[in-house]
Scaffold this active site. Structure first.
Site: not given
Length: 481
Positions: A378, A183
């Site tokens: 995710e 991320e």
């Protein structure tokens, strides 16, 4: 190649073993549990120098969840058996940099930790599970924060490359997919987690200098490209980038709502993948930098390294969609960022707005933008599951969430999107990266522990375990037929 179905975890949320294998202290070891309030996530993830000192010399009653995680290292064999029983194709794992180089600057790596990770990777491979490696998942050796100020210092690029080279040399034969940074856009809205930057309590606003943030991001961009360059020479793996995806909607058809949505999506999401997947800083950042008096230093060769070493695939995390409004509206919490409340969606206990269709939209947007395979790195439903009598966990709400999202993934593939894999986040329950709660559970395997580290840490299958196992088996049979 058929789409892969699997799971994911992060070293700092899963492993525990703070005192095992000669580990050095890292940034996630410094995050203290604070009972959740409206701003608890901010309190636990934007740390000051005083917070670091308190972490080094804790007060009575202080608890640092990252140091215990799910006690994964103590249950690794059991957990791998659960993964094997599920029949997953792929598992996403991260390595703690501070286990390999405790301060980040040692001349030689920590052999004890390398042997430990080698054993884990071998066991996963022996079960026929492909390995997706996140080289770093937020956790940065604390010594590099104290000595260099985190990623704002370009010195970290060389230290990171040294770390990556050791990992590739030792474990390259096991790796199928590699992503340098988890991320990567986190550095923008959560600078301690993403970049190891400390918040200045005396500074107005957020407590951060935007020039420090974008210096850190630029250094990570260069480090990511150089890791890909190195990895392509050493491995047969596929290399990607990854960002947190928010799927922004304009609150109304008011053109000002739509303009704000465009701009939010650019600065919070597209900027990062534009650099790493398309290979250059996008045009719209020139105005943002000018308006905010930001100067990014490009050294000779930086543009070339970015252009010549782009990601093979674009990974993204997705939990909920967000709404943008030009005028101030009612807010709700979300994954890393706050959103305007969407009247068409329901939310979980933490305010995260549930939007399966947003998954399909996100997959289409990303694939359309880059023409590269996407990977859902995710996704899952965070909920305070209850362990009932007989060690039963009836998480029908998670089954519904997953089923609805799986349907939208298939529709996106039918749209023409090339999707490499779906990775269920925290497939074995882990500590939440946002609020540091154990009770914010995502997995299909329950871990008996509470927010303060109390419990047996025994593992129990949830009802969703059976659902996911049967779903994966069905998908494999469809391909065979």
């Amino acid at each position: 190649m058929r789409m892969l179905w699997g799971g994911a975890s992060a070293s700092s949320q899963y492993e525990g073993g703070f005192e095992l294998f000669n580990k050095g202290m890292d940034t996630q070891d410094c995050r203290r549990y604070i009972k959740r309030t409206d701003n608890a996530t901010t309190s636990t993830r934007l740390l000051t120098r005083a917070d670091i000192e308190r972490a080094k010399y804790p007060l009575d009653g202080d608890f640092f969840p990252g140091r215990k995680g799910s006690e994964g290292l103590l249950h690794i064999d059991e957990d791998i058996e659960y993964l094997s029983e599920l029949g997953i194709d792929i598992y996403r794992i991260s390595i703690a940099w501070s286990r390999i180089f405790p301060t980040g600057e040692e001349e030689t790596p920590n052999e004890e930790a390398l042997n430990m990770y080698g054993d884990i990777l071998k066991k996963l491979k022996s079960k026929g599970i492909k390995i997706y490696l996140s080289l770093t998942h937020y956790a940065l050796p604390l010594a590099l924060v104290e000595k260099y100020g985190g990623w704002k210092n370009r010195k970290l690029i060389d230290l990171y490359l040294k770390y990556a080279k050791v990992i590739f040399e030792r474990f390259g034969e096991y790796l199928d997919f590699v992503v340098p940074f988890n991320e990567i856009n986190t550095g923008f809205f959560s600078p301690f987690n993403g970049l190891g930057l400390l918040r200045d309590e005396n500074r107005e606003g957020s407590g951060y200098d935007l020039n420090d943030i974008f210096a850190g991001l630029h250094n990570q961009f260069i480090a990511s490209a150089k890791v890909i360059e190195l990895g392509k020479k050493m491995l047969k793996a596929s290399f990607g980038c990854m960002a947190a995806c928010f799927c922004y909607y304009g609150y109304s058809c008011n053109p000002l709502d739509q303009l704000k949505t465009l701009q939010y999506e650019q600065i919070n999401q597209w900027f990062f993948t534009d650099v790493l997947a398309a290979g250059e800083y996008p045009y719209y950042m020139k105005k943002y930098f000018r308006d905010n008096d930001i100067k990014v230093e490009f050294l000779p060769g930086d543009r070339e390294i970015l252009r010549n070493n782009t990601a093979d695939f674009v990974g993204f995390s997705y939990y909920q969609s967000n709404v943008c409004a030009f005028e101030e509206m009612e807010k709700t919490a979300g994954n890393l960022v706050v959103s305007t409340k969407n009247p068409y969606l329901k939310a979980n206990e933490w305010g995260w707005q549930i939007d399966p269709v947003g998954m399909r939209i996100s997959m289409n947007k990303i694939y359309d933008r880059y023409k590269k395979p996407v990977m859902i790195t995710e996704n899952s439903f965070g909920y305070n599951d209850v362990l009932e009598e007989g060690n039963i966990i009836n998480d029908d709400y998670r089954i519904q969430y997953l089923n609805d999202h799986f349907e939208q993934i298939k529709l996106a593939i039918d749209d023409g999107v090339e999707c490499l894999a779906y990775l269920l986040w925290g497939i074995v329950d882990i500590v939440s990266a946002g609020s540091l709660e154990m009770t914010k559970r995502y997995g299909v395997v329950y871990v008996d522990a509470d927010n303060l580290g109390n419990g047996t840490y025994k593992r129990y299958k949830k009802k969703s375990f059976k659902f996911y196992k049967e779903f994966i088996e069905k998908e494999k049979n469809v391909v065979k037929s």
